[in-house]
Design an enzyme around this catalytic site. Structure first.
Site, mmCIF file in Angstrom:
data_model
loop_
_atom_site.group_PDB
_atom_site.id
_atom_site.type_symbol
_atom_site.label_atom_id
_atom_site.label_comp_id
_atom_site.label_asym_id
_atom_site.label_seq_id
_atom_site.Cartn_x
_atom_site.Cartn_y
_atom_site.Cartn_z
ATOM 1 N N MET A 104 -10.662 -40.304 -42.091
ATOM 2 C CA MET A 104 -10.403 -38.891 -41.826
ATOM 3 C C MET A 104 -8.902 -38.657 -41.830
ATOM 4 S SD MET A 104 -11.296 -36.563 -38.456
ATOM 5 C CE MET A 104 -10.026 -37.358 -37.465
ATOM 6 N N ASP B 155 -6.427 -34.685 -42.476
ATOM 7 C CA ASP B 155 -6.137 -33.342 -41.973
ATOM 8 C C ASP B 155 -7.347 -32.603 -41.393
ATOM 9 O OD1 ASP B 155 -4.000 -34.186 -43.473
ATOM 10 O OD2 ASP B 155 -3.914 -32.429 -44.759
ATOM 11 N N GLN C 186 -10.641 -33.541 -43.533
ATOM 12 C CA GLN C 186 -10.607 -34.338 -44.750
ATOM 13 C C GLN C 186 -11.319 -35.658 -44.478
ATOM 14 O OE1 GLN C 186 -8.261 -33.528 -48.013
ATOM 15 N NE2 GLN C 186 -9.701 -32.039 -47.197
ATOM 16 N N PHE D 284 -9.427 -30.605 -51.034
ATOM 17 C CA PHE D 284 -8.303 -30.865 -50.138
ATOM 18 C C PHE D 284 -8.311 -29.825 -49.003
ATOM 19 C CE2 PHE D 284 -5.093 -33.534 -52.809
ATOM 20 C CZ PHE D 284 -6.058 -34.495 -53.001
ATOM 21 N N ARG E 104 -0.913 -26.273 -52.400
ATOM 22 C CA ARG E 104 -2.118 -26.602 -51.637
ATOM 23 C C ARG E 104 -2.101 -26.081 -50.200
ATOM 24 N NH1 ARG E 104 0.212 -31.667 -52.890
ATOM 25 N NH2 ARG E 104 1.300 -32.712 -51.182
ATOM 26 N N GLU F 237 3.531 -29.323 -46.369
ATOM 27 C CA GLU F 237 2.079 -29.245 -46.406
ATOM 28 C C GLU F 237 1.555 -28.438 -45.219
ATOM 29 O OE1 GLU F 237 0.408 -33.162 -48.522
ATOM 30 O OE2 GLU F 237 1.134 -33.553 -46.494
ATOM 31 N N TRP G 132 1.352 -41.170 -42.308
ATOM 32 C CA TRP G 132 1.097 -41.685 -43.653
ATOM 33 C C TRP G 132 1.831 -42.992 -43.935
ATOM 34 C CZ3 TRP G 132 -2.943 -40.720 -46.261
ATOM 35 C CH2 TRP G 132 -3.559 -39.459 -46.227
#
Length: 574
Positions: free
Chosen positions: A149, A151, A167, A207, A268, A320, A407
């Site tokens: 998992m 976002d 996600q 996304f 996005r 983002e 990340w």
């Protein structure tokens, strides 16, 4: 049982957990045709609800094409086991009766495809036991029942139910096969996993995005329909729409997707809000290293209004997951707008983080009140990203949830059956300090319902309430000598959390660190939430928040205090 499991080796523990997780399975009765050194087909003959697919994380991906009545109905990637399964993931049989499997490369071990373990360990089952048995899985934070998992997505409140999409990879614990998973809650505390909401299609993987309640039927799908805007990601990224007329139980995609396109690679994460003042929808999305604003009357046709950000804030990575909201400034009669901008990399201590801007929005353009080069961070831990808020909240509350990872190492953290959890729900506000406006962050008031009886020691799931009267150092320890050191410097107005000796730090060179936050004034009370693999620290007045993962060998069970502080520990009811 807990003491025994804590002494098991990793492989033994996983074997025990997997046996319990997928109890009641039947021996494989699948027909496998080997077509080449990287190509096979599996024919499904026995009609139970699921096949359990064995996953071995160190192996290469296999690309699976699902065929039903000679038509391609679905594709996904997973790391099918060559030697020994690390865990299993379910495939719902009704989706198709033939799995056409192509391995990206030959097995790392050099095995011949005919000898791959997966052909003998696929299993049928009618039920999935998804009880929480993993030692490091959080007890009171939301996490998926299995799989990867990242976002949070499509967060919306309707008719007494909080909807949290995210996600999700249903076929393994690495980033892959992006789908909108779905969970619901009646209290923001206890979450129930629902069937996945939105799957990828010919336009690409699904996304991040957002969802709203279309109270006035502006889109024509029905009064009160839930409408989601999300990014379809293929060679380039476009924006698509889906809607639900049964309160989120099922979703249908708009026939004329995509509804918004651009000629840039990073385009996005649409966030939609309703602008009461102008009686129209506003869409903000990330475009490279800026945010773009659009308006619409019907959620389908969008007009570009403006862009913000090229010279503002941190640009160490891609922007983002935006969000936009209007809030009152605490203790004043002022109202201001806040634009959330998640960034990766570029965080204050490396990797991903959440920055924000305060200013004005006139329905067309956002104007930041701060100096262009100033960066304001919402949370000063390493593990707070993709922060977005729920829409349609009761009383107009600004409730946010963040993804608790980074990340830099998200794919490498030492969990197996699942990877990642979400933060506690947090209430956002604005306050002034030394002539500037900042975002305040406190745990949502619903978290008080978790507070149980007092405890003499910290436990794997607890809240520690610390009263501060000056400098203090708090050290959480376990019997193995692993520790997390938290230091409050009243004169410097800083709070630091050092996790460099917190437990398992070997999986990433970027994990061991100390993170420091400004407290913007004197702290009088500190709230610390511990949940197995996470520590979230909040100034009780909202002036500071810090979120960090930890992976101790056993729970922290000792709290040492130096300086001017007293602490009380409460068990968490979960």
């Amino acid at each position: 049982m807990k003491k025994r499991l804590s002494r098991l080796t990793k492989k033994t523990f996983l074997a025990v957990a997997l046996t319990m997780l997928f109890a009641g399975t039947a021996a494989a009765q699948l027909s496998t045709d080997i077509l080449g050194d990287r190509h096979a087909m599996v024919r499904i003959k026995k009609q139970k609800k699921y096949i359990l697919l064995p996953v071995e994380e160190k192996e290469h991906n296999a690309h699976v094409r699902v065929v039903k009545d000679n038509e391609l109905v679905k594709t996904f990637n997973l790391r099918l086991a060559v030697n020994q399964p690390d865990y299993y993931v379910p495939y719902e049989i009704g989706e198709g009766e033939l799995l056409d499997i192509v391995f990206a490369e030959k097995a790392r071990s050099g095995k011949n495809i005919t000898d791959y373990n997966c052909w003998s360990t696929m299993r049928y089952t009618d039920t999935l036991d998804t009880a929480n048995r993993e030692r490091l899985r959080p007890l009171y934070h939301h996490s998926p029942a299995y799989g990867w998992m990242n976002d949070p997505n499509g967060m919306v409140y309707k008719d007494g139910t909080w909807h949290l999409c995210y996600q999700w990879n249903p076929y393994g614990s690495y980033w892959e096969n992006m789908t909108w998973g779905h969970a619901t809650s009646n209290d923001l505390v206890h979450w129930t996993q629902q069937p996945a909401a939105i799957f990828g299609d010919a336009l690409g993987a699904v996304f991040s995005g957002s969802a709203v309640v279309d109270k006035d039927n502006t889109a024509g799908f029905g009064k009160g329909a839930l409408v989601a805007l999300y990014t379809s990601a293929r060679e380039r990224q476009t924006q698509s729409l889906a809607y639900s007329t049964d309160n989120g139980k099922t979703w249908k995609k708009y026939a004329n997707n995509p509804i918004l396109t651009a000629d840039i690679p990073d385009f996005r994460d649409p966030k939609v809000i309703w602008n009461e003042e102008r009686n129209e929808w506003v869409l903000v999305l990330a475009a490279g290293q800026e945010m773009r604003f659009y308006t619409s009357k019907n959620l389908k046709e969008w007009k570009f209004e403006s862009a913000f950000g090229k010279e503002y804030g941190n640009h160490g990575g891609v922007w983002e997951c935006p969000d936009l909201m209007k809030m009152k400034v605490e203790g004043t009669d002022k109202e201001k707008w806040m634009l959330i901008c998640n960034i990766n990399p570029g965080g204050p201590f490396g990797g991903s983080a959440t920055q924000y801007f305060v200013g004005e929005f006139d329905g067309h353009k956002f104007t930041c009140e701060d100096e262009p080069k100033e960066t304001k961070w919402m949370d000063y831990g390493k593990d707070h990203y993709a922060t977005v808020t729920f829409s349609n909240t009761p009383d107009g509350r600004n409730l946010a949830i963040a993804w608790m990872s980074n990340w830099q190492y998200a794919n490498d953290v030492p969990t197996m059956q699942f990877r990642s959890a979400n933060s506690l729900p947090r209430e956002l506000g604005l306050y002034e300090y030394k002539g500037e406006t900042y975002c305040s962050v406190v745990p949502a008031r619903e978290m008080l319902s978790l507070r149980g009886k007092a405890s003499k020691r910290p436990t794997e799931a607890c809240e520690i309430l610390v009263t501060l009267k000056g400098n203090a150092q708090l050290t959480l320890k376990n019997s193995e000598g692993e520790k997390v050191v938290m230091t409050y410097d009243a004169a410097k107005e800083t709070f630091t959390m050092d996790r460099s000796a917190s437990g398992n730090i070997s999986f990433s060179k970027d994990f061991a660190c100390a993170t420091t936050a400004a407290t913007n004034g004197k702290m009088k009370q500190l709230r610390i939430f511990i949940d197995r693999c996470s520590i979230e620290a909040f100034d009780a007045n909202g002036r500071m928040s810090m979120t960090n993962l930890v992976f101790p060998s056993s729970p922290y069970n000792t709290l040492e205090i130096k300086g001017k502080a007293k602490a009380k520990t409460y068990l968490i009811n979960h």
